[in-house]
Write a protein that holds these residues in place. Structure first.
Motif, PDB file in Angstrom:
ATOM      1  N   PRO A 161       0.833  -1.240  -0.095  1.00 42.36           N
ATOM      2  CA  PRO A 161       0.134  -0.023  -0.277  1.00 42.36           C
ATOM      3  C   PRO A 161       0.902   1.372   0.153  1.00 42.36           C
ATOM      4  CG  PRO A 161       0.025  -1.074   2.028  1.00 42.36           C
ATOM      5  CD  PRO A 161       0.828  -1.981   1.500  1.00 42.36           C
ATOM      6  N   GLY A 162       1.688   1.394  -0.861  1.00 41.39           N
ATOM      7  CA  GLY A 162       2.462   2.545  -0.920  1.00 41.39           C
ATOM      8  C   GLY A 162       3.673   2.684  -0.013  1.00 41.39           C
ATOM      9  N   PRO A 163       4.203   3.833   0.000  1.00 40.78           N
ATOM     10  CA  PRO A 163       5.226   4.032   1.087  1.00 40.78           C
ATOM     11  C   PRO A 163       5.189   4.026   2.418  1.00 40.78           C
ATOM     12  CG  PRO A 163       4.619   6.213   0.123  1.00 40.78           C
ATOM     13  CD  PRO A 163       3.891   5.255  -0.465  1.00 40.78           C
ATOM     14  N   TYR A 164       3.887   3.843   2.951  1.00 44.60           N
ATOM     15  CA  TYR A 164       3.685   3.887   4.300  1.00 44.60           C
ATOM     16  C   TYR A 164       3.832   2.275   4.619  1.00 44.60           C
ATOM     17  CZ  TYR A 164       1.341   8.226   3.968  1.00 44.60           C
ATOM     18  OH  TYR A 164       0.950   9.557   3.971  1.00 44.60           O
ATOM     19  N   PRO A 165       4.309   1.905   5.888  1.00 43.60           N
ATOM     20  CA  PRO A 165       4.809   0.675   6.287  1.00 43.60           C
ATOM     21  C   PRO A 165       3.532  -0.478   5.914  1.00 43.60           C
ATOM     22  CG  PRO A 165       5.243   2.257   8.038  1.00 43.60           C
ATOM     23  CD  PRO A 165       4.468   2.994   7.055  1.00 43.60           C
ATOM     24  N   PRO A 166       3.766  -1.255   5.293  1.00 41.44           N
ATOM     25  CA  PRO A 166       2.851  -2.416   4.999  1.00 41.44           C
ATOM     26  C   PRO A 166       2.707  -3.433   6.115  1.00 41.44           C
ATOM     27  CG  PRO A 166       4.657  -2.793   3.606  1.00 41.44           C
ATOM     28  CD  PRO A 166       4.872  -1.537   4.246  1.00 41.44           C
ATOM     29  N   GLU A 167       1.735  -4.230   6.068  1.00 47.00           N
ATOM     30  CA  GLU A 167       1.929  -5.364   7.004  1.00 47.00           C
ATOM     31  C   GLU A 167       2.867  -6.698   6.778  1.00 47.00           C
ATOM     32  OE1 GLU A 167      -1.500  -8.155   9.332  1.00 47.00           O
ATOM     33  OE2 GLU A 167      -2.069  -7.015   7.319  1.00 47.00           O
ATOM     34  N   GLY A 168       3.659  -6.912   7.876  1.00 47.54           N
ATOM     35  CA  GLY A 168       4.705  -7.908   7.318  1.00 47.54           C
ATOM     36  C   GLY A 168       5.977  -7.617   8.447  1.00 47.54           C
ATOM     37  N   PHE A 169       7.089  -8.371   7.748  1.00 43.61           N
ATOM     38  CA  PHE A 169       8.316  -8.335   8.691  1.00 43.61           C
ATOM     39  C   PHE A 169       9.367  -7.635   7.962  1.00 43.61           C
ATOM     40  CE2 PHE A 169       6.390 -12.377   9.702  1.00 43.61           C
ATOM     41  CZ  PHE A 169       6.295 -12.384  11.157  1.00 43.61           C
ATOM     42  N   PHE A 170      10.249  -6.812   8.631  1.00 40.68           N
ATOM     43  CA  PHE A 170      11.060  -5.878   8.198  1.00 40.68           C
ATOM     44  C   PHE A 170      12.394  -6.232   8.569  1.00 40.68           C
ATOM     45  CE2 PHE A 170       6.908  -3.952   8.516  1.00 40.68           C
ATOM     46  CZ  PHE A 170       6.807  -3.195   7.556  1.00 40.68           C
ATOM     47  N   VAL A 171      13.288  -5.799   7.742  1.00 44.54           N
ATOM     48  CA  VAL A 171      14.657  -6.118   7.761  1.00 44.54           C
ATOM     49  C   VAL A 171      15.716  -4.876   7.711  1.00 44.54           C
ATOM     50  CG1 VAL A 171      16.768  -7.416   6.984  1.00 44.54           C
ATOM     51  CG2 VAL A 171      14.625  -8.652   6.999  1.00 44.54           C
ATOM     52  N   ASP A 172      16.398  -4.470   8.428  1.00 46.45           N
ATOM     53  CA  ASP A 172      17.293  -3.216   8.202  1.00 46.45           C
ATOM     54  C   ASP A 172      18.679  -3.727   8.700  1.00 46.45           C
ATOM     55  OD1 ASP A 172      18.723  -0.733   8.384  1.00 46.45           O
ATOM     56  OD2 ASP A 172      16.797   0.331   9.138  1.00 46.45           O
ATOM     57  N   PRO A 173      19.667  -3.913   7.627  1.00 44.98           N
ATOM     58  CA  PRO A 173      21.025  -4.200   7.911  1.00 44.98           C
ATOM     59  C   PRO A 173      21.864  -3.186   8.911  1.00 44.98           C
ATOM     60  CG  PRO A 173      20.800  -3.286   5.771  1.00 44.98           C
ATOM     61  CD  PRO A 173      19.303  -3.531   6.168  1.00 44.98           C
ATOM     62  N   ALA A 174      21.200  -2.160   8.712  1.00 40.51           N
ATOM     63  CA  ALA A 174      22.047  -0.913   9.503  1.00 40.51           C
ATOM     64  C   ALA A 174      21.638  -0.764  10.844  1.00 40.51           C
ATOM     65  CB  ALA A 174      21.776   0.528   8.768  1.00 40.51           C
ATOM     66  N   ARG A 175      20.227  -0.889  11.135  1.00 33.63           N
ATOM     67  CA  ARG A 175      19.827  -0.390  12.316  1.00 33.63           C
ATOM     68  C   ARG A 175      18.845  -1.488  13.251  1.00 33.63           C
ATOM     69  NH1 ARG A 175      18.649   4.542   9.628  1.00 33.63           N
ATOM     70  NH2 ARG A 175      16.428   3.944   9.102  1.00 33.63           N
ATOM     71  N   GLY A 176      18.645  -2.606  12.542  1.00 32.57           N
ATOM     72  CA  GLY A 176      18.094  -3.869  13.083  1.00 32.57           C
ATOM     73  C   GLY A 176      18.869  -4.634  14.046  1.00 32.57           C
ATOM     74  N   SER A 177      18.079  -5.807  14.616  1.00 35.36           N
ATOM     75  CA  SER A 177      18.761  -6.542  15.325  1.00 35.36           C
ATOM     76  C   SER A 177      17.850  -8.146  15.265  1.00 35.36           C
ATOM     77  CB  SER A 177      18.998  -6.023  16.977  1.00 35.36           C
ATOM     78  OG  SER A 177      18.996  -7.312  17.910  1.00 35.36           O
ATOM     79  N   ASP A 178      18.410  -9.215  15.219  1.00 36.57           N
ATOM     80  CA  ASP A 178      17.934 -10.489  15.204  1.00 36.57           C
ATOM     81  C   ASP A 178      17.143 -10.381  16.617  1.00 36.57           C
ATOM     82  OD1 ASP A 178      18.292 -10.488  12.430  1.00 36.57           O
ATOM     83  OD2 ASP A 178      19.853 -11.900  12.540  1.00 36.57           O
ATOM     84  N   GLU A 179      17.433  -9.930  17.406  1.00 35.21           N
ATOM     85  CA  GLU A 179      16.733  -9.959  18.758  1.00 35.21           C
ATOM     86  C   GLU A 179      15.343  -9.155  18.756  1.00 35.21           C
ATOM     87  OE1 GLU A 179      17.936 -12.233  20.916  1.00 35.21           O
ATOM     88  OE2 GLU A 179      19.543 -12.515  19.636  1.00 35.21           O
ATOM     89  N   ASN A 180      15.236  -8.345  17.706  1.00 26.62           N
ATOM     90  CA  ASN A 180      13.768  -7.716  17.543  1.00 26.62           C
ATOM     91  C   ASN A 180      12.883  -8.527  17.288  1.00 26.62           C
ATOM     92  OD1 ASN A 180      15.214  -5.397  18.525  1.00 26.62           O
ATOM     93  ND2 ASN A 180      15.300  -4.605  16.269  1.00 26.62           N
ATOM     94  N   ASP A 181      11.552  -8.034  17.038  1.00 27.80           N
ATOM     95  CA  ASP A 181      10.520  -8.813  16.656  1.00 27.80           C
ATOM     96  C   ASP A 181      10.241  -8.747  15.370  1.00 27.80           C
ATOM     97  OD1 ASP A 181       9.342  -6.335  16.472  1.00 27.80           O
ATOM     98  OD2 ASP A 181       7.816  -6.393  18.192  1.00 27.80           O
ATOM     99  N   GLY A 182      11.015  -8.015  14.633  1.00 24.22           N
ATOM    100  CA  GLY A 182      10.828  -7.558  13.245  1.00 24.22           C
ATOM    101  C   GLY A 182       9.542  -6.876  12.634  1.00 24.22           C
ATOM    102  N   SER A 183       9.120  -6.191  13.627  1.00 21.41           N
ATOM    103  CA  SER A 183       8.117  -5.057  13.410  1.00 21.41           C
ATOM    104  C   SER A 183       8.795  -3.984  12.514  1.00 21.41           C
ATOM    105  CB  SER A 183       7.719  -4.610  14.425  1.00 21.41           C
ATOM    106  OG  SER A 183       8.237  -3.756  15.274  1.00 21.41           O
ATOM    107  N   PHE A 184       7.928  -2.891  12.132  1.00 16.11           N
ATOM    108  CA  PHE A 184       8.563  -1.744  11.524  1.00 16.11           C
ATOM    109  C   PHE A 184       9.400  -0.826  12.370  1.00 16.11           C
ATOM    110  CE2 PHE A 184       8.274   2.536  10.073  1.00 16.11           C
ATOM    111  CZ  PHE A 184       8.677   2.628   8.705  1.00 16.11           C
ATOM    112  N   GLU A 185       9.018  -1.002  13.633  1.00 13.97           N
ATOM    113  CA  GLU A 185       9.876  -0.076  14.723  1.00 13.97           C
ATOM    114  C   GLU A 185      11.146  -0.808  15.247  1.00 13.97           C
ATOM    115  OE1 GLU A 185       6.812  -0.675  14.921  1.00 13.97           O
ATOM    116  OE2 GLU A 185       5.505   1.158  15.033  1.00 13.97           O
ATOM    117  N   GLN A 186      10.944  -2.236  15.045  1.00 11.36           N
ATOM    118  CA  GLN A 186      11.815  -2.964  15.510  1.00 11.36           C
ATOM    119  C   GLN A 186      12.462  -4.173  14.621  1.00 11.36           C
ATOM    120  OE1 GLN A 186      10.954  -4.566  19.504  1.00 11.36           O
ATOM    121  NE2 GLN A 186      11.262  -2.563  20.444  1.00 11.36           N
TER     122      GLN A 186
END
Length: 623
Positions: free
Chosen positions: A38-63
């Motif tokens: 649905p465009g540039p707004y966060p869609p539903e799913g899991f997110f990966v960020d190689p710069a700011r993410g952590s595999d200890e997070n829950d995979g949400s847009f914020e984490q």
């Protein structure tokens, strides 16, 4: 599923990763029927960020997670629990092989499964148009810039070569593999080598291949002595290579078969919006179920779509020539630059290659450029439509080599039991493509003693070719060549006698049925059709040639039309639509690639791009 926030995404984009600039966007192609994020707004799913993410997070847009592999592990567990249709969104960054998995070796192992109505997806994060750092892919959609890169960088010190004032040398101890392929020995002088230097970039620009250190006669060239392990370079602008970035294909020993990006299970899945750079392959060939991390990944890859991707200097793209359980793939809206070898050689029925740009295949940048862009050995009911292929073999290091674009390489092992016809490839449609400014053969119909059946070549434009557009090699059953435009091509439809299997050659023991009608043959530098088509050698052959338009070429067949001009709008500008007074219109038939109402098939309005677009794209494709 992870629920999205209600606000837009983080407005601070990641730093733009290194790599090629995005080519000038052309008009968007036809919209994809798959469900859209649905465009540039966060869609539903899991997110990966190689710069700011952590595999200890829950995979949400914020984490977000840090690695794609961890996201795939989470989705795999959900698939095993019966939850289908998960999506994974990749934030901007450069994605490299996270760890080598013995026996698999790919970037990631996924079990990505959806349904026909809700396909699962791995996608670059959608972005607003003109967002800093975002890119527009071929469909017109915008994404955060996601790059899969497997390049190796030369960090050793370059030294000048005595007697060659502009040439530099470095010695590298690279792991070797044995390549059982005769051209390898001819090119490198050995079959036991590391092929990473067979593609090499200086500051993102591909270096031309030379045959020896003395052959590096101009800036921007290199040579690889595989036996001694020496690489020679003459830099662009004759600069000191120690002040530049020199990259090549991955040097790891696993380069031979285990450096692809995606392995595992993919069913009703979409992969979109990303970029591949100096990769050995996009997908890993599989022949059985995979075992990884205590889980089984079924040997299944059906109803898979790869779209909206750009690729730069990949050795191969999609290679599943002997893999089982591969079916109904769609590859569309891709921009593919400088592929030295196969882009598509997969098994199974119903594959579609549509609305793609393939620029400068089989280039001089790599000596491994003797293959077909597409090899249809085991691809029944495939469709190749609405693509543009530019510059094939124009930069090949071997005279008159450079491979074909579409090759039907069928041998006796591909025949149906007890019969002459191909059992593994039939019912192929090649429609509404532009084949432009090519040196090698465009379409090779057969190569290995097997009669082909139900091949349709329809509505294509073949423009400015040094060799035949279509080469008929083996016997044909129901071959249709109609409504094409051949312009400035030497012997557009040629025939060749097999030197290995005369019983299956056109006009030999097995009869052929061929229909060639309502084509335009203009400025063909000689005869438009091969001898065995106009004088069939088998009395049972049924070769129908009628209602074709010949310009500056001897007329052939029934109801042939001759004229001093084809009356096309602007061939030099890639507009092959007929004018109102064209003999193609006055004949009362729809002759050529475009009919009289001038409507173009979706994505084939090449005149809106023009030849300058392709020439500019070649220049801009240098990352």
């Amino acid at each position: 599923m992870v629920k999205p926030p209600t606000a837009p995404g983080d407005p601070s984009p990641n730093p733009q990763p290194p790599g090629p600039p995005t080519p000038d966007p052309e008009p968007p192609g036809p919209p994809a029927p798959d469900p859209e994020p649905p465009g540039p707004y966060p869609p539903e799913g899991f997110f990966v960020d190689p710069a700011r993410g952590s595999d200890e997070n829950d995979g949400s847009f914020e984490q977000p997670f840090k690695t794609l592999q961890h996201a795939c592990d989470v989705v795999r567990d959900r698939v095993e629990a019966g939850i289908l249709g998960d999506d994974i969104y990749l934030r901007a960054g450069v994605y490299r092989m996270e760890r080598y998995i013995p026996g698999i070796g790919s970037f990631v192992v996924c079990r990505l499964e959806g349904t026909p109505d809700d396909p699962a997806m791995i996608s670059a994060m959608p972005a607003f148009p003109d967002t800093p750092g975002a890119v527009q892919r071929k469909s017109g959609r915008w994404y955060e810039r996601v790059v899969f890169d497997d390049s190796s960088r030369i960090t050793k010190t370059w030294k000048r070569v005595d007697g060659l004032p502009h040439v530099w040398k470095v010695h590298l101890e690279l792991p070797k593999s044995y390549y059982n392929w005769p051209p390898i020995d001819d090119i490198f002088g050995t079959n036991d080598l590391n092929i990473a230097p067979a593609m090499m970039l200086q500051d993102g620009r591909p270096l031309l291949w030379g045959r020896s250190p003395k052959a590096l006669t101009q800036p921007g060239m290199r040579y690889y002595d595989a036996e001694k392990g020496n690489i020679y370079i003459r830099s662009f602008d004759d600069t000191d290579p120690n002040t530049t970035v020199i990259e090549m294909w991955p040097t790891a020993k696993s380069q031979k078969s285990n450096r692809q990006v995606f392995a595992g299970t993919y069913r009703h899945a979409v992969i979109r919006g990303m970029e591949f750079r100096l990769i050995m392959g996009v997908t890993k060939p599989q022949y059985e179920d995979l075992r990884y991390d205590g889980h089984t990944y079924p040997n299944l890859r059906e109803h898979v779509t790869f779209e909206d991707f750009d690729s730069y200097f990949l050795k191969n793209h999609f290679m599943h020539e002997r893999s089982s359980n591969v079916a109904y793939w769609t590859i569309r809206n891709a921009r593919i630059y400088g592929p030295p070898r196969e882009v598509l050689q997969i098994s199974g029925p119903g594959h579609v290659f549509q609305n793609n740009l393939v620029i400068q295949p089989h280039p001089l940048w790599s000596p491994l450029n003797i293959a077909g862009v597409m090899n249809l050995r085991r691809m029944p009911e495939a469709a190749i439509r609405g693509n543009a292929f530019y510059g094939n073999g124009r930069m090949t290091p071997r005279q008159l080599k450079g491979g074909t674009i579409v090759q039907f390489e069928l041998y006796p092992k591909h025949r149906e039991p007890g019969g002459p016809d191909a059992a593994t490839t039939y019912g192929v449609r090649i429609e509404n493509n532009l084949f432009f400014h090519n040196k090698g053969i465009v379409i090779s119909l057969g190569k290995g003693c097997t009669r082909m059946r139900n091949i349709a070549i329809r509505g294509n434009v073949f423009y400015d070719h040094e060799r035949s557009a279509i080469q008929v090699y083996d016997a044909q059953k129901n071959l249709v060549i109609e409504h094409n435009t051949f312009y400035g091509t030497d012997e557009p439809v040629s025939t060749i006698q097999s030197n290995r299997c005369t019983d299956h050659a056109l006009g030999a023991n097995y009869p052929s049925t061929v229909r060639i009608r309502r084509n335009i043959f203009a400025h063909t530098q000689g005869k438009a059709l091969g001898e065995k088509l106009t004088n069939p050698g088998n009395p049972e052959d049924k070769i129908t040639i009628k209602e074709n338009l010949f310009v500056d070429s001897p007329p052939l067949g029934k109801k042939a039309i001759t004229a001093g001009s084809a009356g096309l709008r602007d061939p030099a500008g890639l507009d092959f639509r007929p004018r109102a007074n064209s003999p193609a219109v006055r004949s009362g038939h729809d002759i050529g690639a475009y009919d009289r109402d001038t409507e173009a098939a979706p994505g084939t309005d090449w005149w809106n791009l023009g030849p300058e677009f392709f020439e500019r794209t070649v220049q801009r494709s240098l990352p």
